[in-house]
Design an enzyme around this catalytic site. Structure first.
Site: not given
Ligand code: PBG
Ligand code: ZN
Length: 340
Positions: A210, A263
């Site tokens: 992330k 992400k």
């Protein structure tokens, strides 16, 4: 002599003739290793602690923050159209709901635990993923518990986040998905799932890679989780950190993750492809985050492209890179588009 010259030039041309292989729409579809299907989609839901609330989030087109009483009527038609999975984000709106420890994250009367129970009961076929983090529940808006100097206390954060994950699992979540990026939380959650005797019935999805950056703004408007000071650069990955992302992915696989997530998605397709290579035997998920979604909407509105065409094109890029699970704010539209 002229006949021989012709046959030579035709023979030499064979490998350059590609059009015939994709001249038909079906033949074009066959070029892709993976086709988008409804079962690949997870739809994010923002659930407020005000039961009757239904508020549009201005920076996140067509997305609402909803209270418990608005959930079932909203989801019923989507489930009917083939919605298979949602990911829940709790949003405490009431004054006093936030503190330094994120106490309300696992409040048994809070929006997340009550909505897990409600959705399990009303939609038995729906796969319930629950985001696990503290940033929505802490008064400072960071994804864990802080030391006096404002830095993350990793050990306290992991202890607390793994407890929250267990509460969600016990309430009936099919899948818990820690998005906090504290070191060692996958292992801590897996161990507690074993201890509680529920490890066989709960999927652990790690937001493994992330990245920090400017694509989470609309989400933070929706979830009320903008940090009150500083940023998340000491726990979310630097955008250039491909090697670091690979290490985080390998680490989380070794700690017991069942699914690896990358992400944002569109700016990080190489990382998705790395995740697929490093985690050959795991499903890879990608989160097309709020900023990506809002950008696509803004550009479509400005006449740059057609919204539906770009929703598909961006999603197909994510599939091509290696993901087979996509968290997408376009899910309701895809349920319609994939039916026709
Ligand atoms: C944080 C969290 C974030 C998102 C989901 N959980 C990012 C952040 O605020 O740092 C982003 C999702 C999106 O932008 O759609 N725990
Ligand atoms: Zn967080």
């Amino acid at each position: 002599a002229s006949t021989a010259a012709t046959s030579v030039s035709i023979a030499g041309d064979i490998s350059s003739q590609l059009h015939g292989g994709y001249c038909h729409p079906l033949a074009r579809a066959w070029q892709a290793e993976r086709q988008l299907t409804k079962s690949m989609l997870i739809y994010p839901l923002f659930i407020s602690d005000i039961d009757d609330e239904e508020v549009l989030i201005p920076s996140l087109p067509n997305q609402y923050r909803r209270g418990l009483n608005k959930l079932v009527p909203f989801l019923e038609p989507l489930v009917h159209k083939g919605l298979r999975s949602v990911v829940l984000f709790g949003v405490p709106m009431r004054p006093g709901a936030k503190d330094a420890l994120g106490t309300s994250a696992d409040d048994p009367n809070g929006p997340v635990i009550r909505s897990i129970q409600l959705l399990r009961q009303r939609f038995p076929q729906l796969f319930i993923v629950v985001d696990v983090c503290l940033c929505e529940y802490t008064n400072h808006g960071h994804c864990g518990i802080l030391r006096d100097d404002g830095s993350l206390n990793n050990q306290l954060s992991v202890d607390r986040i793994s407890d929250v994950a267990i509460s969600y699992a016990k309430a009936g979540a099919h899948c818990v998905a820690p998005s906090d990026m504290n070191d060692g939380r996958i292992r801590a959650i897996k161990l507690k799932l074993i201890e509680e005797g529920i490890v066989h019935s709960v999927t652990l999805m790690s937001y493994a890679a992330k990245f920090s950056g400017c694509l989470y703004g609309p989400f933070r408007d929706a979830a009320g989780s903008t940090p009150s000071f500083g940023d998340r650069k000491c726990y979310q990955l630097p955008p250039g950190g491909r090697g670091l992302a690979r290490r985080a992915i390998v680490r989380d696989i070794n700690e017991g993750a069942d699914i690896i997530m990358v992400k944002p998605a569109g700016q990080y397709l190489d990382i998705i492809s790395d995740a697929k290579e490093l985690g050959k035997d795991l499903p890879v998920a990608a989160y097309q985050v709020s900023g990506e979604f809002s950008m696509i909407h803004a550009a479509a509105k400005a006449g740059v492209f057609d919204l539906k065409a770009m929703a598909f094109e961006s999603t197909e890029g994510i599939l091509r890179a290696g993901a087979t699970i996509i968290v997408s704010y376009f899910t309701p539209e895809f349920l319609d588009w994939l039916s026709t």
